[in-house]
Design an enzyme around this catalytic site. Sequence first.
Site, PDB file in Angstrom:
ATOM      1  N   LYS A 189      -3.584 -10.571  -8.889  1.00 52.58           N
ATOM      2  CA  LYS A 189      -3.849  -9.240  -8.345  1.00 52.58           C
ATOM      3  C   LYS A 189      -5.284  -9.183  -7.828  1.00 52.58           C
ATOM      4  O   LYS A 189      -6.224  -9.546  -8.539  1.00 52.58           O
ATOM      5  CB  LYS A 189      -3.650  -8.186  -9.444  1.00 52.58           C
ATOM      6  CG  LYS A 189      -4.161  -6.781  -9.121  1.00 52.58           C
ATOM      7  CD  LYS A 189      -3.281  -6.059  -8.114  1.00 52.58           C
ATOM      8  CE  LYS A 189      -3.745  -4.614  -7.908  1.00 52.58           C
ATOM      9  NZ  LYS A 189      -3.679  -3.784  -9.119  1.00 52.58           N
TER      10      LYS A 189
ATOM     11  N   ASP B 226       2.536   2.582 -11.190  1.00 49.14           N
ATOM     12  CA  ASP B 226       1.095   2.605 -11.471  1.00 49.14           C
ATOM     13  C   ASP B 226       0.811   3.376 -12.756  1.00 49.14           C
ATOM     14  O   ASP B 226      -0.208   4.059 -12.866  1.00 49.14           O
ATOM     15  CB  ASP B 226       0.317   3.202 -10.300  1.00 49.14           C
ATOM     16  CG  ASP B 226      -1.134   2.726 -10.240  1.00 49.14           C
ATOM     17  OD1 ASP B 226      -1.519   1.907 -11.094  1.00 49.14           O
ATOM     18  OD2 ASP B 226      -1.876   3.180  -9.363  1.00 49.14           O
TER      19      ASP B 226
END
Length: 480
Positions: A246, A378
Amino acid sequence: MVRRIASATPMVQSPMSPLGTTYCVRPNSVSMNLQRRPLVIASTDEAKVTIIYAGLLIPGDGEPLRNAALVISDKIIAFVGSEADIPKKYLRSTQSTHRVPVLMPGLWDCHMHFGGDDDYYNDYTSGLATHPASSGARLARGCWEALQNGYTSYRDLAGYGCEVAKAINDGTIVGPNVYSSGAALSQTAGHGDIFALPAGEVLGSYGVMNPRPGYWGAGPLCIADGVEEVRRAVRLQIRRGAKVIKVMASGGVMSRDDNPNFAQFSPEELKVIVEEAARQNRIVSAHVHGKAGIMAAIKAGCKSLEHVSYADEEVWELMKEKGILYVATRSVIEIFLASNGEGLVKESWAKLQALADSHLKAYQGAIKAGVTIALGTDTAPGGPTALELQFAVERGGMTPLEAIKAATANAPLSVGPQAPLTGQLREGYEADVIALEENPLEDIKVFQEPKAVTHVWKGGKLFKGPGIGPWGEDARNPFL
């Protein structure tokens, strides 16, 4: 210090124990550890095959089937089709049988954060203020809730997912399959920096070049600057067990002082991150809001884009051309809008309000353009993950069947070559399967009611259903 049982360790069993449990005594430098190890006893009536009859079977990719059946042999789906067509060899075998209204693949959330932070803090300082042991305890509870809610797989994009996955995989705790990035990579003054703290404090804890003696480097964030630092940062995450990398390729909302419209990391740094990940057969997922960051991530070769708030037709066409996955994470925006920014510092609340409309338009445009989409919230394990399905339909414009595909069949694409063979009810796929008492094609909000998920199989094992205890154990003997 607690250690796993080694095969060569002498075993002592109490013949009078009603628990049927084997114990291991192992000395170490701290104490004599007494560890419980399940005693596995072969049984002639042990189920070898599971047959599930379904009034409606939703395969993940494709049209639903009526009056269908699915056969699980060990951990693998061995048959999917009409109830009348089940091979006789399965009907003759020792089996467990279930009849359910609706059967479908287990759900994925492709954008989670395994932070386990203390709710007392409302910004990134919580990551440093919370002890990892406390984080792990909170995450264990959330992972159990996830499985009970029908989520059999999570992709963690900044947190302790690598470490929690090990505890799930060895059976210490119960939870979904976890595919983690380890720490998210950020530049100094980037989306992963903590502007409320002195730079030395942040770099001392999360700086890639500042590992302390005895320190695992296993935090949720990693600050790196320059091509050699980002190269090392990627390698450190893979050392932890990361299945995907990421990168924070633009400013963000939660980071107090940066700008979501600005790109982060230089083209050279992004290129090295992607190249180093590819060397270990990993893809890179990029946090991006503004178009400058989006285009830089695409050019560098990132294969999964998160948020993508200011995307346009040029972006959508490039994503289709290059086979890039779109994970919009609409839930977190809707949750904060509904609560009037509760829990956000004022700078973050202002940034979220500024991009909320553009984010929705970009999401709707991507759906209409035919970009491949997977769903992610998220949020944290055990959170309101099923909201993303509702927002995909009611805000994004998907049909319920399209939303289910985005939460199942498309989701393994989010971990690229590390993807398991799952997300669909197909022969040869891993048996991550859930059953529902109501039809989600008629009401997509059914996933938000945990009781509506009546059965959960992960890897062929029944973790939720009649006769199954709250931790996936056989209610008749919780230690088997």
